[in-house]
Write an enzyme that holds these catalytic residues in place. Sequence first.
Site, PDB file in Angstrom:
ATOM      1  CE  LYS A 246      -6.351  -3.469   4.451  1.00  0.00           C
ATOM      2  NZ  LYS A 246      -6.677  -3.971   5.795  1.00  0.00           N
TER       3      LYS A 246
ATOM      4  CG  ASP B  41      -7.970  -6.908   6.762  1.00  0.00           C
ATOM      5  OD1 ASP B  41      -7.115  -6.698   7.640  1.00  0.00           O
ATOM      6  OD2 ASP B  41      -8.068  -6.205   5.741  1.00  0.00           O
TER       7      ASP B  41
ATOM      8  CG  HIS C 237      -7.632  -2.789   9.994  1.00  0.00           C
ATOM      9  ND1 HIS C 237      -6.322  -2.420  10.189  1.00  0.00           N
ATOM     10  CD2 HIS C 237      -7.591  -3.805   9.092  1.00  0.00           C
ATOM     11  CE1 HIS C 237      -5.529  -3.177   9.443  1.00  0.00           C
ATOM     12  NE2 HIS C 237      -6.278  -4.030   8.781  1.00  0.00           N
TER      13      HIS C 237
ATOM     14  NE  ARG D 283      -2.407  -1.208   3.619  1.00  0.00           N
ATOM     15  CZ  ARG D 283      -1.836  -0.468   4.555  1.00  0.00           C
ATOM     16  NH1 ARG D 283      -1.796   0.847   4.422  1.00  0.00           N
ATOM     17  NH2 ARG D 283      -1.338  -1.002   5.641  1.00  0.00           N
TER      18      ARG D 283
ATOM     19  CB  SER E 164      -0.728  -4.115   8.477  1.00  0.00           C
ATOM     20  OG  SER E 164      -1.741  -3.230   8.090  1.00  0.00           O
TER      21      SER E 164
ATOM     22  NE  ARG F 261      -0.235  -8.574   1.958  1.00  0.00           N
ATOM     23  CZ  ARG F 261      -0.971  -7.932   2.857  1.00  0.00           C
ATOM     24  NH1 ARG F 261      -2.184  -8.340   3.171  1.00  0.00           N
ATOM     25  NH2 ARG F 261      -0.486  -6.883   3.482  1.00  0.00           N
TER      26      ARG F 261
ATOM     27  CB  CYS G  37      -0.295  -7.437  14.778  1.00  0.00           C
ATOM     28  SG  CYS G  37       0.668  -5.971  15.057  1.00  0.00           S
TER      29      CYS G  37
ATOM     30  CE1 TYR H  44       0.239  -5.825  -1.732  1.00  0.00           C
ATOM     31  CE2 TYR H  44      -0.870  -3.820  -1.033  1.00  0.00           C
ATOM     32  CZ  TYR H  44      -0.395  -5.085  -0.759  1.00  0.00           C
ATOM     33  OH  TYR H  44      -0.583  -5.619   0.486  1.00  0.00           O
TER      34      TYR H  44
HETATM   35  C1  OXD Z   1      -3.296  -4.379   5.726  1.00  0.00           C
HETATM   36  C2  OXD Z   1      -3.830  -5.519   4.966  1.00  0.00           C
HETATM   37  O1  OXD Z   1      -2.339  -3.736   5.285  1.00  0.00           O
HETATM   38  O2  OXD Z   1      -4.772  -6.149   5.447  1.00  0.00           O
HETATM   39  O3  OXD Z   1      -3.841  -4.108   6.798  1.00  0.00           O
HETATM   40  O4  OXD Z   1      -3.318  -5.782   3.871  1.00  0.00           O
HETATM   41 MN    MN Z   2      -5.586  -5.267   7.168  1.00  0.00          MN
END
Ligand code: OXD
Ligand code: MN
Length: 572
Positions: free
Chosen positions: A194, A261, A214, A104, A236, A355, A238, A185
């Site tokens: 998002k 998510d 989130h 991102r 993100s 990913r 974690c 991406y």
């Molecule tokens: C983030 C994702 O960056 O879920 O939070 O990709």
């Molecule tokens: Mn996320």
Amino acid sequence: MAALYRPGLRLSWHGLSPLGWPSCRSIQTLRVLSGDLGQLPTGIRDFVEHSARLCQPEGIHICDGTEAENTATLTLLEQQGLIRKLPKYNNCWLARTDPKDVARVESKTVIVTPSQRDTVPLPAGGARGQLGNWMSPADFQRAVDERFPGCMQGEPVSKWPCNPEKTLIGHVPDQWEIVSFGSGYGGNSLLGKKCFALRIASRLARDEGWLAEHMLILGITSPAGKKRYVAAAFPSACGKTNLAMMRPALPGWKVECVGDDIAWMRFDSEGRLRAINPENGFFGVAPGTSATTNPNAMATIQSNTIFTNVAETSDGGVYWEGIDRPLPPGVTVTSWLGKPWKPGDKEPCAHPNSRFCAPARQCPIMDPAWEAPEGVPIDAIIFGGRRPKGVPLVYEAFNWRHGVFVGSAMRSESTAAAEHKGKIIMHDPFAMRPFFGYNFGHYLEHWLSMEGRKGAQLPRIFHVNWFRRDEAGHFLWPGFGENARVLDWICRRLEGEDSARETPIGLVPKEGALDLSGLRAIDTTQLFSLPKDFWEQEVRDIRSYLTEQVNQDLPKEVLAELEALERRVHKM
Ligand code: OXD
Ligand code: MN
């Protein structure tokens, strides 16, 4: 790579949107490759026609969402060299992006509103704002004019079509509109994720009295058969996906996944907070995912999965750091950059933000109610972060207002999911810092207002940290399936068990209240210690962040919670 997205909420656009797209120069005949423009609802047809005249693609493909279309698209992408089939699995594919388009791009993600303060608080003392990027409608219009006319003309120069210098992810919440340019991406280009389900939806949620967050959502059933649902917000990288799909190490417990998510939550007519997962799949970080850390994710990605920027094995499989799987003899590895790679090499074989993208229904532990339109009832909200020092394994907020403060003060080690470099502890309030669709101060007001809702049964709020380390740098807590022990304590607290003791920062498990049976020796003293010097610095950092960044928009209730924490820490 350009995308224009309207979530289908307001489609009354006739040639000139309120945004004022540049007028089209040539009215050439539009080449429709598949589908029938005439079958589209008028608003959508106008949008497609206008966008096509603006961007000038060679042809228009109207998606029908069929499996045949999916297969044809994959075949075309394979022929163009954009994806490769992974013969070791069933219908799995590997995409290698341009190395400049791997995450991102927060610096180029903007929210467009007439007034800056509707998008971001104005920081004190001219400091640089860290709670999102505002762009004026006029500047945004200029940026769109510069990028879109003719952008789909001709052959792409590189295999992976992107334009890192010109990348722009724009959101116009007043029009429920998303305009994304220059990146393929996922987090920048899967606009339903998002961009819509968090940024635009958070603004909709504020206007309509609900929450777009989130957060993962999971169901947990105790050995006695009592089921609870919890939602958890972690920044993100974690371990949200790992927790959402956890295989509990505690015998008799069961975890089921609703989402990993994003959670949309609203109070129902009985005052219960109900959550749905607005997504259809998982877009998870590959490195670190293994049969040990997340066996359910590994099972999910055996078929119908698109991998991005992972490494490839010579027998047609995938590979990454932490996959915890020895390479069979004679099998070689090609890195995400397409270069030969061997264990021990300095550079990682997979990009840290590589990913997998897989359908949720393939996860073996999807909750039976994961698609229930009424959502699942949430009993607890868990905040967390990656904190190597000072922050205990778990604590409970004293009440809703204190919990809102805990969310506002969240911090975590930086992530590979965005363009940040190095391991610094970043503020990430509510794990929403990159995803707020409006002013964070107003977001806090919105959360606080839940307290005043008639009949609302507010969930209890907790904070967890699986990542505390000892002096030698070793993790103090084993994590993964063992985190069920923390969920067990949380569930017992929800049942009303008297198993917490008060500390200056919140309620922690009483001595012996956390079930540690069968675990190697855990240093609970270190795991729960609250070093005074650490907390003095922490409250200083929280104060300077909130007062500088949220400034005039910081709700007085949150400031009062900060002051109360400062007083308690002072007396430690
Ligand atoms: C983030 C994702 O960056 O879920 O939070 O990709
Ligand atoms: Mn996320």
